[in-house]
Motif scaffolding. Structure first.
Motif, PDB file in Angstrom:
ATOM      1  N   GLN A 242       0.820  -1.045   0.053  1.00 47.14           N
ATOM      2  CA  GLN A 242      -0.173   0.038  -0.074  1.00 47.14           C
ATOM      3  C   GLN A 242       0.948   1.360  -0.160  1.00 47.14           C
ATOM      4  OE1 GLN A 242      -3.471  -0.047  -0.254  1.00 47.14           O
ATOM      5  NE2 GLN A 242      -3.038  -2.480  -0.187  1.00 47.14           N
TER       6      GLN A 242
ATOM      7  N   GLY B 292      -3.580  12.495  -7.657  1.00 46.82           N
ATOM      8  CA  GLY B 292      -4.900  12.423  -8.914  1.00 46.82           C
ATOM      9  C   GLY B 292      -6.070  13.095  -8.405  1.00 46.82           C
ATOM     10  N   SER B 293      -6.202  13.326  -7.250  1.00 47.98           N
ATOM     11  CA  SER B 293      -7.442  14.149  -6.949  1.00 47.98           C
ATOM     12  C   SER B 293      -7.213  15.888  -6.939  1.00 47.98           C
ATOM     13  CB  SER B 293      -7.964  13.549  -5.697  1.00 47.98           C
ATOM     14  OG  SER B 293      -7.044  13.836  -4.570  1.00 47.98           O
TER      15      SER B 293
ATOM     16  N   LEU C  51       0.602   4.704  -2.430  1.00 45.09           N
ATOM     17  CA  LEU C  51      -0.782   4.661  -2.999  1.00 45.09           C
ATOM     18  C   LEU C  51      -1.532   5.965  -2.438  1.00 45.09           C
ATOM     19  CD1 LEU C  51      -2.144   0.922  -3.003  1.00 45.09           C
ATOM     20  CD2 LEU C  51      -1.415   2.389  -5.004  1.00 45.09           C
ATOM     21  N   ALA C  52      -1.340   6.273  -1.365  1.00 47.52           N
ATOM     22  CA  ALA C  52      -2.179   7.481  -0.968  1.00 47.52           C
ATOM     23  C   ALA C  52      -1.560   8.854  -1.529  1.00 47.52           C
ATOM     24  CB  ALA C  52      -1.958   7.469   0.680  1.00 47.52           C
TER      25      ALA C  52
ATOM     26  N   VAL D  13      -4.145   8.825 -11.437  1.00 49.60           N
ATOM     27  CA  VAL D  13      -5.319   8.128 -11.284  1.00 49.60           C
ATOM     28  C   VAL D  13      -5.412   6.480 -12.017  1.00 49.60           C
ATOM     29  CG1 VAL D  13      -7.830   8.034 -11.657  1.00 49.60           C
ATOM     30  CG2 VAL D  13      -6.897  10.259 -10.895  1.00 49.60           C
TER      31      VAL D  13
ATOM     32  N   TYR E 277      -2.878   4.543 -10.144  1.00 52.49           N
ATOM     33  CA  TYR E 277      -3.601   4.247  -8.626  1.00 52.49           C
ATOM     34  C   TYR E 277      -4.706   2.853  -8.894  1.00 52.49           C
ATOM     35  CZ  TYR E 277      -6.439   4.515  -4.775  1.00 52.49           C
ATOM     36  OH  TYR E 277      -7.112   4.158  -3.314  1.00 52.49           O
ATOM     37  N   ASN E 278      -5.474   3.120  -9.827  1.00 54.46           N
ATOM     38  CA  ASN E 278      -6.307   2.119 -10.215  1.00 54.46           C
ATOM     39  C   ASN E 278      -5.631   0.721 -10.640  1.00 54.46           C
ATOM     40  OD1 ASN E 278      -8.437   3.815  -9.614  1.00 54.46           O
ATOM     41  ND2 ASN E 278      -8.737   4.259 -11.738  1.00 54.46           N
TER      42      ASN E 278
ATOM     43  N   ALA F  22      -3.224   8.888  -5.156  1.00 55.70           N
ATOM     44  CA  ALA F  22      -4.534   9.212  -4.985  1.00 55.70           C
ATOM     45  C   ALA F  22      -4.697  10.876  -4.681  1.00 55.70           C
ATOM     46  CB  ALA F  22      -5.305   8.646  -3.728  1.00 55.70           C
ATOM     47  N   THR F  23      -3.921  11.051  -3.775  1.00 54.26           N
ATOM     48  CA  THR F  23      -3.630  12.728  -3.592  1.00 54.26           C
ATOM     49  C   THR F  23      -3.353  13.721  -4.726  1.00 54.26           C
ATOM     50  OG1 THR F  23      -3.233  12.288  -1.291  1.00 54.26           O
ATOM     51  CG2 THR F  23      -2.668  14.718  -2.115  1.00 54.26           C
TER      52      THR F  23
END
Length: 121
Positions: free
Chosen positions: A23, A33-34, A26-27, A88, A91-92, A30-31
């Motif tokens: 993991q 990507g968002s 991954l955070a 993103v 991440y996916n 995600a951060t």
């Protein structure tokens, strides 16, 4: 504590460590990507603000006063999307891969538990 419980706890702790290590990062993805589209949008707003300021100072709404800052604004939007989309997608992809790998790790841990206890599969 009996041998079955002791081995089960040790194997489960190892599976948890593997899952935790998978993991990592991954955070961050995600951060990125968002938030990247919003950073690009901020750049767009900033560029349009500068275009409007240049028009206001000059009193002349010519294409020369608008084209440069608006072009820079659109480039900032493109940079934001160019960062966000791969983040993103990565991440996916990593989430799907981790799920598949963890299924194999859990199956292996069950086999290892049986081998350590009974010496057979």
């Amino acid at each position: 504590i009996d041998l079955n419980t002791w081995i089960g706890m040790g194997v489960e702790r190892s599976v948890g460590n593997i899952n935790s290590r998978m993991q990592d990062g991954l955070a961050f993805l995600a951060t990125v990507g968002s938030t990247a589209p919003f950073v690009g949008l901020f750049g767009t707003v900033w560029g349009i603000y500068h275009a409007l300021t240049a028009i206001g100072l000059s009193g002349n709404a010519s294409i020369e006063k608008v084209a440069g800052p608006v072009g820079e604004a659109l480039i900032m939007t493109a940079f934001g999307l160019a960062v966000a989309v791969p983040a993103v997608m990565g991440y996916n992809w990593l989430i799907r891969r981790n799920k598949s790998v963890m299924e194999k790790v859990r199956a292996f841990s069950g086999d290892l538990h049986n081998v350590l206890l009974a010496g057979k599969r």
